[in-house]
Scaffold this motif. Structure first.
Motif, PDB file in Angstrom:
ATOM      1  N   GLY A 119       0.670  -1.550  -0.302  1.00 48.68           N
ATOM      2  CA  GLY A 119      -0.223  -0.012   0.283  1.00 48.68           C
ATOM      3  C   GLY A 119       0.679   1.205   0.181  1.00 48.68           C
ATOM      4  O   GLY A 119       1.638   1.589  -0.469  1.00 48.68           O
ATOM      5  N   HIS A 120       1.050   1.871   0.697  1.00 45.99           N
ATOM      6  CA  HIS A 120       1.324   2.899   0.769  1.00 45.99           C
ATOM      7  C   HIS A 120       2.585   3.297   2.068  1.00 45.99           C
ATOM      8  O   HIS A 120       3.380   4.252   2.566  1.00 45.99           O
ATOM      9  N   THR A 121       3.237   1.271   2.550  1.00 49.71           N
ATOM     10  CA  THR A 121       4.249   1.711   3.357  1.00 49.71           C
ATOM     11  C   THR A 121       5.395   0.986   2.119  1.00 49.71           C
ATOM     12  O   THR A 121       5.328   0.104   1.394  1.00 49.71           O
ATOM     13  N   VAL A 122       6.892   1.457   2.597  1.00 47.20           N
ATOM     14  CA  VAL A 122       8.456   0.470   1.944  1.00 47.20           C
ATOM     15  C   VAL A 122       8.996   0.221   3.419  1.00 47.20           C
ATOM     16  O   VAL A 122       8.822   1.033   4.252  1.00 47.20           O
ATOM     17  N   ASN A 123       9.014  -1.137   3.623  1.00 48.01           N
ATOM     18  CA  ASN A 123       9.428  -2.429   4.192  1.00 48.01           C
ATOM     19  C   ASN A 123      11.115  -2.322   3.857  1.00 48.01           C
ATOM     20  O   ASN A 123      11.212  -2.914   2.526  1.00 48.01           O
ATOM     21  N   ALA A 124      12.250  -1.983   4.203  1.00 48.56           N
ATOM     22  CA  ALA A 124      13.534  -3.000   3.872  1.00 48.56           C
ATOM     23  C   ALA A 124      14.501  -3.771   5.124  1.00 48.56           C
ATOM     24  O   ALA A 124      14.759  -2.465   6.281  1.00 48.56           O
ATOM     25  N   HIS A 125      14.992  -4.753   5.031  1.00 50.39           N
ATOM     26  CA  HIS A 125      15.996  -4.707   6.146  1.00 50.39           C
ATOM     27  C   HIS A 125      16.709  -5.743   5.854  1.00 50.39           C
ATOM     28  O   HIS A 125      16.663  -6.028   5.276  1.00 50.39           O
ATOM     29  N   GLY A 126      17.891  -5.398   6.648  1.00 54.13           N
ATOM     30  CA  GLY A 126      19.220  -6.348   6.627  1.00 54.13           C
ATOM     31  C   GLY A 126      19.661  -6.561   7.317  1.00 54.13           C
ATOM     32  O   GLY A 126      19.374  -5.856   8.986  1.00 54.13           O
TER      33      GLY A 126
ATOM     34  N   THR B 214       2.962   8.792   1.383  1.00 54.15           N
ATOM     35  CA  THR B 214       2.073   9.564   1.015  1.00 54.15           C
ATOM     36  C   THR B 214       1.030   8.521   1.795  1.00 54.15           C
ATOM     37  O   THR B 214      -0.198   7.981   2.222  1.00 54.15           O
ATOM     38  N   PRO B 215       1.035   9.422   2.996  1.00 52.27           N
ATOM     39  CA  PRO B 215      -0.010   8.466   4.529  1.00 52.27           C
ATOM     40  C   PRO B 215      -1.798   9.099   3.709  1.00 52.27           C
ATOM     41  O   PRO B 215      -1.793   9.375   3.579  1.00 52.27           O
ATOM     42  N   PRO B 216      -2.165   8.104   4.611  1.00 48.06           N
ATOM     43  CA  PRO B 216      -3.704   8.054   3.802  1.00 48.06           C
ATOM     44  C   PRO B 216      -3.923   9.484   4.783  1.00 48.06           C
ATOM     45  O   PRO B 216      -3.580   9.979   5.523  1.00 48.06           O
ATOM     46  N   PRO B 217      -5.432   9.857   4.487  1.00 43.85           N
ATOM     47  CA  PRO B 217      -5.452  10.851   4.893  1.00 43.85           C
ATOM     48  C   PRO B 217      -6.020  11.084   6.003  1.00 43.85           C
ATOM     49  O   PRO B 217      -6.973   9.527   5.946  1.00 43.85           O
ATOM     50  N   GLY B 218      -6.557  11.849   7.031  1.00 45.28           N
ATOM     51  CA  GLY B 218      -7.292  12.310   7.949  1.00 45.28           C
ATOM     52  C   GLY B 218      -6.206  12.246   9.208  1.00 45.28           C
ATOM     53  O   GLY B 218      -6.763  11.566  10.701  1.00 45.28           O
TER      54      GLY B 218
ATOM     55  N   TRP C  55      -0.193  12.776   9.348  1.00 45.48           N
ATOM     56  CA  TRP C  55       0.519  12.994   8.487  1.00 45.48           C
ATOM     57  C   TRP C  55      -0.666  13.836   7.229  1.00 45.48           C
ATOM     58  O   TRP C  55      -1.694  12.944   6.841  1.00 45.48           O
ATOM     59  N   ASP C  56      -0.077  14.732   6.318  1.00 49.28           N
ATOM     60  CA  ASP C  56      -0.560  14.580   5.381  1.00 49.28           C
ATOM     61  C   ASP C  56       0.649  14.531   3.820  1.00 49.28           C
ATOM     62  O   ASP C  56       1.342  13.801   4.394  1.00 49.28           O
ATOM     63  N   SER C  57      -0.517  14.021   2.662  1.00 47.15           N
ATOM     64  CA  SER C  57       0.222  13.573   1.439  1.00 47.15           C
ATOM     65  C   SER C  57       1.264  14.277   0.945  1.00 47.15           C
ATOM     66  O   SER C  57       2.016  13.696   0.253  1.00 47.15           O
ATOM     67  N   GLU C  58       1.524  15.025   2.021  1.00 52.40           N
ATOM     68  CA  GLU C  58       3.090  15.667   0.846  1.00 52.40           C
ATOM     69  C   GLU C  58       4.191  15.712   2.289  1.00 52.40           C
ATOM     70  O   GLU C  58       5.410  16.519   2.100  1.00 52.40           O
ATOM     71  N   THR C  59       3.804  14.956   3.140  1.00 53.47           N
ATOM     72  CA  THR C  59       4.897  13.987   3.908  1.00 53.47           C
ATOM     73  C   THR C  59       5.325  12.638   3.762  1.00 53.47           C
ATOM     74  O   THR C  59       4.563  11.814   3.781  1.00 53.47           O
ATOM     75  N   LEU C  60       6.377  12.430   3.818  1.00 57.18           N
ATOM     76  CA  LEU C  60       7.695  11.748   3.347  1.00 57.18           C
ATOM     77  C   LEU C  60       7.802  10.869   4.816  1.00 57.18           C
ATOM     78  O   LEU C  60       8.721  11.687   5.604  1.00 57.18           O
ATOM     79  N   VAL C  61       7.133   9.725   5.292  1.00 55.82           N
ATOM     80  CA  VAL C  61       7.197   9.966   6.461  1.00 55.82           C
ATOM     81  C   VAL C  61       8.440   8.351   7.516  1.00 55.82           C
ATOM     82  O   VAL C  61       8.579   7.671   6.972  1.00 55.82           O
ATOM     83  N   ILE C  62       9.106   8.164   8.279  1.00 59.97           N
ATOM     84  CA  ILE C  62       9.866   7.632   8.742  1.00 59.97           C
ATOM     85  C   ILE C  62       9.218   6.841  10.034  1.00 59.97           C
ATOM     86  O   ILE C  62       9.118   7.613  11.095  1.00 59.97           O
ATOM     87  N   ALA C  63       8.578   5.532  10.020  1.00 53.41           N
ATOM     88  CA  ALA C  63       8.282   5.276  10.691  1.00 53.41           C
ATOM     89  C   ALA C  63       8.867   4.837  11.502  1.00 53.41           C
ATOM     90  O   ALA C  63       8.806   4.344  12.851  1.00 53.41           O
TER      91      ALA C  63
END
Length: 148
Positions: free
Chosen positions: A33-40, A50-54, A57-65
């Protein structure tokens, strides 16, 4: 749009990881969906693209979870933020956020110009401000090395 951007970031991230951690075994990179996961062996990333609305975070934010490195204080975090600034600029994001920071990640984010955002230790900053902070720190480092 969210999954399309996530796939674009995953492609860029794969190149970045192979360059930055060439001797490390990668266990997986994926888009859901709207997440990217990488591990090594030497790193772990979880990004919200592009986090979901509501939400917070707004859609203009790239978020490090989630962000983590096996070896700390080696410049990996700074290099990763430079990478995210490039991605954000290329894909049209105007902000970078960090979600639910701990003591170490909060200090790191604040050094890069991110500020408190909402509850739960979230941080947020503009791509422009983060880029300026990274550039300023690089110039200071170069000047210090020339002075020695």
């Amino acid at each position: 749009m969210a999954e399309e951007n996530a796939n674009k970031i995953l492609a860029l991230l794969t190149v970045y990881l192979s360059r930055e951690f060439s001797n490390s075994k990668s266990f997986g990179e994926s888009v859901m969906g709207h997440t990217v996961n990488a591990h090594g062996e030497d790193y772990e990333f979880y990004l919200r693209v592009t986090p979901p609305p509501g939400g917070i975070w707004d859609s203009e934010t790239l978020v490090i979870a989630r962000i983590g490195f096996k070896d700390r204080r080696r410049g990996y975090g700074r290099n990763f933020m430079e990478f995210l600034v490039e991605c954000a600029s290329t894909l049209g994001y105007s902000k970078i956020g960090m979600e639910c920071t701990n003591e170490n990640s909060e200090a790191f984010g604040r050094r890069l110009g991110l500020q408190g955002h909402g509850p739960h230790n979230h941080l947020l900053g503009t791509v422009f401000n983060v880029a300026c902070t990274l550039d300023r720190k690089q110039k200071t480092k170069e000047f210090t090395n020339m002075s020695l």
